[in-house]
Design a protein around this motif. Structure first.
Motif, PDB file in Angstrom:
ATOM      1  N   GLU A  98       8.628  -7.292   3.803  1.00 35.91           N
ATOM      2  CA  GLU A  98       8.344  -6.813   2.404  1.00 35.91           C
ATOM      3  C   GLU A  98       7.646  -5.432   2.283  1.00 35.91           C
ATOM      4  O   GLU A  98       6.533  -5.430   2.988  1.00 35.91           O
ATOM      5  N   GLN A  99       7.953  -4.555   1.545  1.00 35.27           N
ATOM      6  CA  GLN A  99       7.283  -3.221   1.247  1.00 35.27           C
ATOM      7  C   GLN A  99       6.238  -3.535   0.376  1.00 35.27           C
ATOM      8  O   GLN A  99       6.376  -4.063  -0.660  1.00 35.27           O
ATOM      9  N   VAL A 100       4.954  -2.965   0.636  1.00 37.15           N
ATOM     10  CA  VAL A 100       3.680  -3.357   0.208  1.00 37.15           C
ATOM     11  C   VAL A 100       2.829  -2.340   0.140  1.00 37.15           C
ATOM     12  O   VAL A 100       3.048  -1.143   0.792  1.00 37.15           O
ATOM     13  N   ILE A 101       2.064  -2.055  -0.928  1.00 33.87           N
ATOM     14  CA  ILE A 101       1.004  -1.025  -1.071  1.00 33.87           C
ATOM     15  C   ILE A 101      -0.452  -1.866  -0.784  1.00 33.87           C
ATOM     16  O   ILE A 101      -0.393  -2.716  -1.361  1.00 33.87           O
ATOM     17  N   ILE A 102      -1.177  -1.042   0.230  1.00 29.25           N
ATOM     18  CA  ILE A 102      -2.496  -1.628   0.305  1.00 29.25           C
ATOM     19  C   ILE A 102      -3.547  -0.182  -0.232  1.00 29.25           C
ATOM     20  O   ILE A 102      -3.465   0.663   0.290  1.00 29.25           O
TER      21      ILE A 102
ATOM     22  N   GLN B  89       4.973   2.554  -7.934  1.00 28.93           N
ATOM     23  CA  GLN B  89       5.544   3.856  -8.037  1.00 28.93           C
ATOM     24  C   GLN B  89       5.568   4.312  -9.664  1.00 28.93           C
ATOM     25  O   GLN B  89       5.529   5.608  -9.731  1.00 28.93           O
ATOM     26  N   ASN B  90       5.953   3.454 -10.414  1.00 23.72           N
ATOM     27  CA  ASN B  90       5.950   3.952 -11.796  1.00 23.72           C
ATOM     28  C   ASN B  90       4.402   4.653 -12.380  1.00 23.72           C
ATOM     29  O   ASN B  90       4.537   5.289 -13.082  1.00 23.72           O
ATOM     30  N   LEU B  91       3.745   3.770 -12.004  1.00 24.93           N
ATOM     31  CA  LEU B  91       2.085   4.097 -12.185  1.00 24.93           C
ATOM     32  C   LEU B  91       1.634   5.358 -11.564  1.00 24.93           C
ATOM     33  O   LEU B  91       1.162   6.411 -12.408  1.00 24.93           O
TER      34      LEU B  91
ATOM     35  N   LEU C 268      -4.503   2.918   1.196  1.00 23.97           N
ATOM     36  CA  LEU C 268      -4.537   2.973   2.375  1.00 23.97           C
ATOM     37  C   LEU C 268      -3.419   2.715   3.533  1.00 23.97           C
ATOM     38  O   LEU C 268      -3.342   3.176   4.623  1.00 23.97           O
ATOM     39  N   TYR C 269      -2.343   2.151   3.043  1.00 25.69           N
ATOM     40  CA  TYR C 269      -1.276   1.963   3.803  1.00 25.69           C
ATOM     41  C   TYR C 269      -0.015   1.671   2.732  1.00 25.69           C
ATOM     42  O   TYR C 269      -0.090   1.247   1.823  1.00 25.69           O
ATOM     43  N   ALA C 270       1.253   2.250   2.964  1.00 21.59           N
ATOM     44  CA  ALA C 270       2.559   1.936   2.436  1.00 21.59           C
ATOM     45  C   ALA C 270       3.604   1.693   3.406  1.00 21.59           C
ATOM     46  O   ALA C 270       3.673   2.579   4.265  1.00 21.59           O
ATOM     47  N   GLY C 271       4.463   0.708   3.282  1.00 28.44           N
ATOM     48  CA  GLY C 271       5.287   0.340   4.232  1.00 28.44           C
ATOM     49  C   GLY C 271       5.674  -1.179   4.174  1.00 28.44           C
ATOM     50  O   GLY C 271       5.149  -2.058   3.497  1.00 28.44           O
ATOM     51  N   PRO C 272       6.214  -1.716   5.507  1.00 29.35           N
ATOM     52  CA  PRO C 272       6.545  -3.136   5.601  1.00 29.35           C
ATOM     53  C   PRO C 272       5.372  -3.863   5.700  1.00 29.35           C
ATOM     54  O   PRO C 272       4.275  -3.286   6.338  1.00 29.35           O
TER      55      PRO C 272
ATOM     56  N   LEU D 162       5.289  -3.692  -3.403  1.00 27.53           N
ATOM     57  CA  LEU D 162       5.850  -2.257  -3.770  1.00 27.53           C
ATOM     58  C   LEU D 162       6.529  -2.494  -5.101  1.00 27.53           C
ATOM     59  O   LEU D 162       6.433  -1.686  -6.048  1.00 27.53           O
ATOM     60  N   ARG D 163       7.685  -3.360  -5.188  1.00 30.87           N
ATOM     61  CA  ARG D 163       8.492  -3.916  -6.171  1.00 30.87           C
ATOM     62  C   ARG D 163       7.984  -5.186  -6.867  1.00 30.87           C
ATOM     63  O   ARG D 163       7.832  -6.175  -6.094  1.00 30.87           O
ATOM     64  N   GLU D 164       7.309  -5.214  -8.270  1.00 28.08           N
ATOM     65  CA  GLU D 164       6.966  -6.175  -8.671  1.00 28.08           C
ATOM     66  C   GLU D 164       8.093  -7.374  -8.924  1.00 28.08           C
ATOM     67  O   GLU D 164       9.205  -7.137  -9.094  1.00 28.08           O
ATOM     68  N   ARG D 165       7.470  -8.646  -8.448  1.00 28.63           N
ATOM     69  CA  ARG D 165       8.289  -9.933  -8.508  1.00 28.63           C
ATOM     70  C   ARG D 165       8.522 -10.162  -9.783  1.00 28.63           C
ATOM     71  O   ARG D 165       7.577 -10.197 -10.660  1.00 28.63           O
TER      72      ARG D 165
END
Length: 238
Positions: A88-92, A183-185, A200-204, A234-237
């Motif tokens: 899952e693509q996440v943002i930390i 990404q919209n924010l 701090l991190y973006a990716g799987p 990254l994408r809201e559920r």
């Protein structure tokens, strides 16, 4: 009486014991309490809210404005390790140590709020942050009905981030009951110069995710450690 052994240590903190994180205290449930019941009220246990050392943090409360977003909260990762999968693509992002804030433009005026209350404009840190960050009002006026969430920091808690006043960093927004994708924010902040929390991190979803909670703060001017980190998809559920 059952808590007498905690004399002088009434606040239970997360602590490493023999290299393993301990997050609480295990004890027998009160007699007569059924499975699934909340024992906190029966035992007289409350959630610790750190004292905010700052300019006036109180401020007179007021009713929630129309369309106001809900009280913001996050879940502890160590209790929810299975929420994310590796692919899952996440943002930390860095978790900033300050006071939760929310802002909304409705009824042709700006509304300011803490985590749990909406405030009348006055001498408090939320109004000060609004005045010091023109991008907040610009963003909210461009997104009527959207609540912008963030952290007011600086002269607020014991971690000052090199500030002699207060500052603001946004981390989320909700409009018409729908949480805004990260990404919209990010895209919307460029038009209005709204500060965001550091990424701090973006990716799987990575192995060793807890490592991002450690180390120095990445806020410019800070000379201390991070409070922690926050993880979101990254994408809201839906």
């Amino acid at each position: 009486p059952e808590f007498a052994f905690l004399a002088g240590h009434e606040r239970i903190k997360v602590k490493k014991l023999r290299g393993v994180y301990s997050q609480g205290l295990l004890m027998p449930a009160p007699e007569g309490l059924g499975i699934g019941a909340d024992a906190a009220e029966t035992l007289g246990i409350i959630h610790y809210e750190p004292k905010i050392h700052a300019f006036s943090t109180g401020g007179e409360a007021k009713p929630a404005p129309p369309g106001a977003g809900p009280t913001y909260d996050v879940e502890n990762y160590r209790r929810n390790k299975n929420l994310f999968v590796w692919s899952e693509q996440v943002i930390i992002t860095e978790k900033i140590h300050g006071a939760n804030a929310r802002y909304l433009f409705a009824d042709d005026q700006m509304h300011v709020g803490s985590r749990t209350e909406w405030k009348k404009n006055g001498s408090n840190i939320w109004t000060r942050a609004l005045a010091a960050t023109p991008g907040i009002a610009a963003w909210c006026e461009a997104h009527p009905g959207a609540t912008l969430y963030g952290e007011v920091y600086g002269q607020v808690q014991d971690l000052k981030y090199g500030r002699t006043d207060v500052a603001f960093a946004a981390f989320d927004a909700i409009q018409f009951g729908i949480w805004m994708a990260w990404q919209n924010l990010v895209a919307s902040r460029y038009d209005h110069n709204v500060p965001l929390v550091p990424v701090l991190y973006a990716g799987p979803f990575p192995d060793g995710v807890e490592e991002y909670a450690e180390g120095k703060s990445t806020i410019p001017g800070a000379n201390h450690v991070r409070e922690g980190c926050c993880i979101r998809p990254l994408r809201e559920r839906v």
